[in-house]
Design a protein around this motif. Structure first.
Motif, PDB file in Angstrom:
ATOM      1  N   THR A 135       0.834  -1.195   0.000  1.00 36.96           N
ATOM      2  CA  THR A 135       0.000   0.000   0.000  1.00 36.96           C
ATOM      3  C   THR A 135       0.863   1.235   0.000  1.00 36.96           C
ATOM      4  O   THR A 135       2.041   1.209   0.348  1.00 36.96           O
ATOM      5  N   GLY A 136       0.219   2.342  -0.365  1.00 34.09           N
ATOM      6  CA  GLY A 136       0.895   3.635  -0.293  1.00 34.09           C
ATOM      7  C   GLY A 136       1.764   3.896  -1.494  1.00 34.09           C
ATOM      8  O   GLY A 136       1.943   3.083  -2.379  1.00 34.09           O
ATOM      9  N   SER A 137       2.339   5.061  -1.533  1.00 33.28           N
ATOM     10  CA  SER A 137       3.224   5.485  -2.601  1.00 33.28           C
ATOM     11  C   SER A 137       4.647   5.533  -2.082  1.00 33.28           C
ATOM     12  O   SER A 137       4.909   5.772  -0.929  1.00 33.28           O
ATOM     13  N   CYS A 138       5.585   5.276  -2.986  1.00 33.20           N
ATOM     14  CA  CYS A 138       6.985   5.233  -2.565  1.00 33.20           C
ATOM     15  C   CYS A 138       7.767   6.385  -3.168  1.00 33.20           C
ATOM     16  O   CYS A 138       8.939   6.261  -3.447  1.00 33.20           O
ATOM     17  N   SER A 139       7.115   7.510  -3.414  1.00 32.70           N
ATOM     18  CA  SER A 139       7.786   8.611  -4.084  1.00 32.70           C
ATOM     19  C   SER A 139       8.812   9.283  -3.203  1.00 32.70           C
ATOM     20  O   SER A 139       9.767   9.857  -3.695  1.00 32.70           O
ATOM     21  N   SER A 140       8.671   9.262  -1.854  1.00 32.05           N
ATOM     22  CA  SER A 140       9.607   9.971  -0.998  1.00 32.05           C
ATOM     23  C   SER A 140       9.853   9.226   0.307  1.00 32.05           C
ATOM     24  O   SER A 140      10.141   9.853   1.306  1.00 32.05           O
ATOM     25  N   GLN A 141       9.709   7.917   0.297  1.00 25.18           N
ATOM     26  CA  GLN A 141       9.909   7.144   1.514  1.00 25.18           C
ATOM     27  C   GLN A 141      10.709   5.896   1.224  1.00 25.18           C
ATOM     28  O   GLN A 141      10.839   5.482   0.073  1.00 25.18           O
ATOM     29  N   VAL A 142      11.236   5.299   2.268  1.00 26.57           N
ATOM     30  CA  VAL A 142      11.915   4.016   2.178  1.00 26.57           C
ATOM     31  C   VAL A 142      11.306   3.087   3.226  1.00 26.57           C
ATOM     32  O   VAL A 142      10.821   3.543   4.255  1.00 26.57           O
ATOM     33  N   PRO A 143      11.297   1.787   2.982  1.00 23.69           N
ATOM     34  CA  PRO A 143      10.790   0.856   3.991  1.00 23.69           C
ATOM     35  C   PRO A 143      11.875   0.511   5.010  1.00 23.69           C
ATOM     36  O   PRO A 143      13.080   0.664   4.749  1.00 23.69           O
ATOM     37  N   LEU A 144      11.451   0.054   6.168  1.00 25.50           N
ATOM     38  CA  LEU A 144      12.356  -0.431   7.205  1.00 25.50           C
ATOM     39  C   LEU A 144      11.776  -1.732   7.753  1.00 25.50           C
ATOM     40  O   LEU A 144      10.628  -1.765   8.187  1.00 25.50           O
ATOM     41  N   VAL A 145      12.585  -2.793   7.692  1.00 26.30           N
ATOM     42  CA  VAL A 145      12.182  -4.107   8.178  1.00 26.30           C
ATOM     43  C   VAL A 145      13.115  -4.499   9.326  1.00 26.30           C
ATOM     44  O   VAL A 145      14.344  -4.438   9.186  1.00 26.30           O
ATOM     45  N   MET A 146      12.544  -4.880  10.451  1.00 26.67           N
ATOM     46  CA  MET A 146      13.323  -5.269  11.631  1.00 26.67           C
ATOM     47  C   MET A 146      12.846  -6.640  12.095  1.00 26.67           C
ATOM     48  O   MET A 146      11.642  -6.904  12.137  1.00 26.67           O
TER      49      MET A 146
END
Length: 463
Positions: free
Chosen positions: A26-37
């Motif tokens: 979901t969502g747009s990735c135009s100005s974000q990065v994911p974080l997986v922990m």
């Protein structure tokens, strides 16, 4: 009791997997990065409410999440910091829960599935991403140590101490490696590091994120064509990818190229199929395509790379025949079919997409919603939006050994709106000039004048 606990643990794990998949989709990735922990076996991260779709995690919120997550977890932290990372990297190149047979993240996927708990921030702001190392350093009270698998083998970590190990991962396709190959190499590094930690029996918390997005996806719009004029003032050098070519037993017979192949379902975010289609090592398959003297069909099978567990295909059907009026053969793009799961949306393109059989067809914008060249033919076709940018296709008369298109027949006619405006404006100016000259030519000088030598008029004065 043991069976009940195992079942409960499995349900918890599946719940985390479903949440992670939903967030990454979901969502747009135009100005974000994911974080997986995730944590090593035997340690559980505190649970948090899932962020709302589209919500961007700020620097302050990230600090609160890390304080909570590292409160009771092992203080040996592995930070896999990639130069660039976006959610599309997971969905396009296999993803954490994508196509496992051809996934670019097999080691990461195995680590997440075997972990006791997961913690995901799907949309982390750029500033927050760059602040992750400093926040971890402040929380743990130790300086970060950059390592690689070879260096880590010679380190002896203390299970009770605080350690911050930073593993830098590149994101550069270079001259010979595709993005998928780079991600697969990075995943091998992650697998080696986790194997070393497991061999040393050191508990850890691992974090995988990026410094900035790997790509910025803007919603395509025909209004965006105005930026093309500005690009003429800039020195922009883009890597031109070769066209997609389908070869039959008789040689090459279909060629396709586009800057972007964008599709969107029910006005959701756009998905660009261009990298999967034209990039080296793309995930598209052309099985099912065929061509002969009168008909050609190009099938682009993306499998589940577009949407996990839902097959996705694009089918271009072309035909050619002779028209006696023009005394030559013409080819038309009869239909474009979009097959998603078990549903098929069909668009008719024969009324606007055509060219002489020995030519290729080119158009800057091929879409189904504005000045549409693709006309919906089935009822469910209106649920999709299609936008092909700088689109070029050729289905016949391709010479053996060639890698270039034939001469292109462009969809833009000679008399474009700009040319018509110029012609009409020039015609109006010409009419005004002609009318002015006609008025000037109608001016006549006086042929009779009063005689100044005649008697003057006297006006008697009265007292």
């Amino acid at each position: 009791m043991a069976g009940s606990e195992s079942s409960s643990k499995m349900r918890t794990k599946m719940a985390f997997i479903i949440i992670l998949f939903a967030l990454l989709s979901t969502g747009s990735c135009s100005s974000q990065v994911p974080l997986v922990m995730w944590s090593s076996e035997g340690y559980t991260l505190p649970q948090h409410a899932s962020p709302a779709a589209g919500h961007i995690i700020s620097h302050v919120q990230l600090l609160a999440y890390l304080n909570s997550a590292l409160g009771s977890a092992p203080h040996n932290v592995l930070l896999f910091l990639q130069d660039k990372l976006s959610k599309d990297d997971f969905t396009r190149y296999g993803g954490v829960f994508g196509n496992k047979q051809d996934s670019a993240f097999p080691n990461l996927e195995s680590a997440l599935q075997s972990s006791s708990s997961l913690f995901v921030l799907p949309a982390l702001s750029w500033l927050g991403a760059s602040a992750v190392p400093s926040l971890l350093q402040e929380k743990l009270g130790v300086s970060p140590l950059s390592v690689d698998p070879d260096t880590l083998e010679h380190l002896h970590l203390n299970a009770s101490g605080n350690t911050l190990l930073v593993i830098n991962l590149p994101y550069s396709s270079g001259a010979y490696l595709s993005c998928k190959d780079v991600l697969r190499n990075n995943d091998e590094v992650i697998g080696k590091v986790l194997s070393i930690m497991k061999a040393q029996s050191v508990p850890y918390v691992a974090i995988y994120t990026g410094l900035k997005p790997s790509r910025v996806i803007e919603e395509p719009s025909l209004i965006g064509q105005s930026s093309m004029s500005r690009s003429l003032l800039q020195a922009v050098v883009d890597e031109v990818k070769p066209p997609l070519m389908f070869n039959s037993t008789r040689g090459p017979c279909i060629m396709l190229w586009a800057q972007n192949l964008n599709v969107s379902f029910s006005d959701k975010e756009w998905i660009d199929l261009g990298p999967s289609t034209f990039a080296s090592g793309g995930s598209v398959s052309t099985s099912g395509s065929f061509c002969n003297e009168t008909n050609s069909q190009l099938v682009l099978d993306y499998g589940s790379s577009v949407s996990p567990y839902n097959p996705f295909r694009l089918i271009f059907s072309m035909s050619q025949r002779r028209y006696p009026v023009s005394a030559r053969n013409w080819f038309t793009l009869d239909t474009v079919e979009l097959v998603f799961n078990t549903q098929t949306a069909t668009y008719n393109g024969s009324h606007g997409i055509y060219a002489p059989a020995e030519y290729s067809f080119h158009c800057q914008n091929v879409n189904n919603f504005r000045n549409a060249l693709l006309v919906p033919h089935t009822q469910n076709a209106n649920q999709w939006r299609i936008l092909f940018t700088d689109f070029q296709i050729q289905g016949f008369s391709i010479l053996n050994g060639t890698t270039d298109f034939s001469y292109a027949s462009d969809c833009a006619g000679f008399f474009t709106p700009g040319i018509w405006m110029g012609l009409i404006t020039s015609l109006l100016m010409l009419l005004i000039l002609t009318y002015g000259l006609h008025m000037i030519m109608q001016l006549r000088s006086m042929d009779r004048f009063d005689d100044p030598k005649g008697p003057s008029i006297s006006v008697p004065q009265s007292e």
